[in-house]
Design a protein around this motif. Structure first.
Motif, PDB file in Angstrom:
ATOM      1  N   VAL A  26       0.709   2.132   6.611  1.00 16.62           N
ATOM      2  CA  VAL A  26      -0.585   1.391   5.900  1.00 16.62           C
ATOM      3  C   VAL A  26      -1.498   2.765   5.611  1.00 16.62           C
ATOM      4  O   VAL A  26      -1.954   2.641   4.601  1.00 16.62           O
ATOM      5  CB  VAL A  26      -1.222   0.536   6.697  1.00 16.62           C
ATOM      6  N   GLY A  27      -1.576   3.706   6.306  1.00 12.66           N
ATOM      7  CA  GLY A  27      -2.423   4.824   5.974  1.00 12.66           C
ATOM      8  C   GLY A  27      -1.699   5.417   4.865  1.00 12.66           C
ATOM      9  O   GLY A  27      -2.689   5.901   4.093  1.00 12.66           O
ATOM     10  N   ARG A  28      -0.581   5.683   4.720  1.00 11.38           N
ATOM     11  CA  ARG A  28      -0.130   6.291   3.342  1.00 11.38           C
ATOM     12  C   ARG A  28      -0.102   5.295   2.317  1.00 11.38           C
ATOM     13  O   ARG A  28      -0.432   5.868   1.232  1.00 11.38           O
ATOM     14  CB  ARG A  28       1.562   6.458   3.651  1.00 11.38           C
ATOM     15  N   LEU A  29       0.134   4.225   2.489  1.00  9.26           N
ATOM     16  CA  LEU A  29       0.119   3.036   1.487  1.00  9.26           C
ATOM     17  C   LEU A  29      -1.231   3.014   0.744  1.00  9.26           C
ATOM     18  O   LEU A  29      -1.461   2.857  -0.412  1.00  9.26           O
ATOM     19  CB  LEU A  29       0.457   1.720   1.803  1.00  9.26           C
ATOM     20  N   ALA A  30      -2.319   3.191   1.949  1.00 14.16           N
ATOM     21  CA  ALA A  30      -3.505   2.999   1.277  1.00 14.16           C
ATOM     22  C   ALA A  30      -4.183   3.957   0.505  1.00 14.16           C
ATOM     23  O   ALA A  30      -5.118   3.882  -0.449  1.00 14.16           O
ATOM     24  CB  ALA A  30      -4.584   3.101   2.452  1.00 14.16           C
ATOM     25  N   ARG A  31      -3.518   5.221   0.138  1.00 16.18           N
ATOM     26  CA  ARG A  31      -4.001   6.388  -0.337  1.00 16.18           C
ATOM     27  C   ARG A  31      -3.352   6.306  -2.035  1.00 16.18           C
ATOM     28  O   ARG A  31      -3.638   7.228  -2.606  1.00 16.18           O
ATOM     29  CB  ARG A  31      -3.735   7.695   0.334  1.00 16.18           C
ATOM     30  N   ILE A  32      -2.412   5.508  -2.066  1.00 12.23           N
ATOM     31  CA  ILE A  32      -1.553   5.502  -3.184  1.00 12.23           C
ATOM     32  C   ILE A  32      -2.420   4.905  -4.285  1.00 12.23           C
ATOM     33  O   ILE A  32      -2.907   3.909  -4.260  1.00 12.23           O
ATOM     34  CB  ILE A  32      -0.046   4.618  -3.286  1.00 12.23           C
ATOM     35  N   GLU A  33      -2.750   5.686  -5.416  1.00 13.72           N
ATOM     36  CA  GLU A  33      -3.291   5.308  -6.766  1.00 13.72           C
ATOM     37  C   GLU A  33      -2.512   4.619  -7.701  1.00 13.72           C
ATOM     38  O   GLU A  33      -2.971   5.193  -8.962  1.00 13.72           O
ATOM     39  CB  GLU A  33      -4.313   6.300  -6.968  1.00 13.72           C
ATOM     40  N   HIS A  34      -1.694   4.142  -7.232  1.00  7.30           N
ATOM     41  CA  HIS A  34      -0.772   3.293  -8.356  1.00  7.30           C
ATOM     42  C   HIS A  34      -0.951   1.763  -8.496  1.00  7.30           C
ATOM     43  O   HIS A  34      -1.171   1.354  -7.527  1.00  7.30           O
ATOM     44  CB  HIS A  34       0.713   3.546  -8.357  1.00  7.30           C
ATOM     45  N   PRO A  35      -1.291   1.352  -9.613  1.00  7.34           N
ATOM     46  CA  PRO A  35      -1.538  -0.248  -9.773  1.00  7.34           C
ATOM     47  C   PRO A  35      -0.519  -0.977  -9.076  1.00  7.34           C
ATOM     48  O   PRO A  35      -0.832  -2.060  -8.545  1.00  7.34           O
ATOM     49  CB  PRO A  35      -1.857  -0.369 -11.302  1.00  7.34           C
ATOM     50  N   LEU A  36       0.845  -0.858  -9.101  1.00  8.82           N
ATOM     51  CA  LEU A  36       1.764  -1.707  -8.494  1.00  8.82           C
ATOM     52  C   LEU A  36       1.678  -1.615  -6.961  1.00  8.82           C
ATOM     53  O   LEU A  36       2.202  -2.380  -6.481  1.00  8.82           O
ATOM     54  CB  LEU A  36       3.070  -1.100  -8.987  1.00  8.82           C
ATOM     55  N   ILE A  37       0.922  -0.644  -6.297  1.00 10.67           N
ATOM     56  CA  ILE A  37       0.931  -0.415  -5.031  1.00 10.67           C
ATOM     57  C   ILE A  37      -0.430  -1.150  -4.451  1.00 10.67           C
ATOM     58  O   ILE A  37      -0.952  -1.855  -3.755  1.00 10.67           O
ATOM     59  CB  ILE A  37       1.047   0.849  -4.385  1.00 10.67           C
TER      60      ILE A  37
END
Length: 133
Positions: A26-37
């Protein structure tokens, strides 16, 4: 869908996942700045946690992290000035609580912490040693 909104069911499900793995993921996903994520991540967070973003300066976020650490509008949340009131500047659900043993307590996701890790004021640490006085 109401099944997943039940706090007991939600707590049970999230406590059966390997915590370290889930936290890192979740920490890694939380930093992704892509609209699909970011879009689905924010929607799931709001759905499962019941987060109210109406007091945020903005409701558009580039990532889940940006929404999680959002700035609030001026005057959005009044802070109780009573020194006997314990408050936390976060959106959270209390999943468990218990006595403080010496300066040790179990907090976030079952990990032990010392009061000094959570309260930077040594005077307050002593005040709350073995529970509030």
């Amino acid at each position: 869908m109401r099944f997943f909104l039940n706090e007991d069911i939600n707590f049970l499900i999230t406590n059966r996942l390997p915590r370290r793995f889930a936290t890192k993921l979740v920490g890694r996903l939380a930093r992704i700045e892509h609209p699909l994520i970011a879009g689905p991540s924010l929607a799931l967070w709001k759905f499962f946690a019941g987060v109210d973003l109406s007091d945020a300066r903005t409701t558009r976020f580039k990532s889940l992290r940006e929404g999680f650490v959002r700035s609030l509008r001026d005057g959005a949340r009044a802070f109780d000035s009573d020194p006997d009131t314990i408050a936390s500047p976060c959106d959270a659900i209390v999943g468990a609580h218990g006595r403080i043993e010496g300066d040790r307590l179990y907090q976030v996701k079952g990990f032990p912490y010392r009061l000094g890790d959570l309260i930077p004021d040594p005077g307050l640490v002593e005040r709350f040693r073995d529970g509030p006085s």
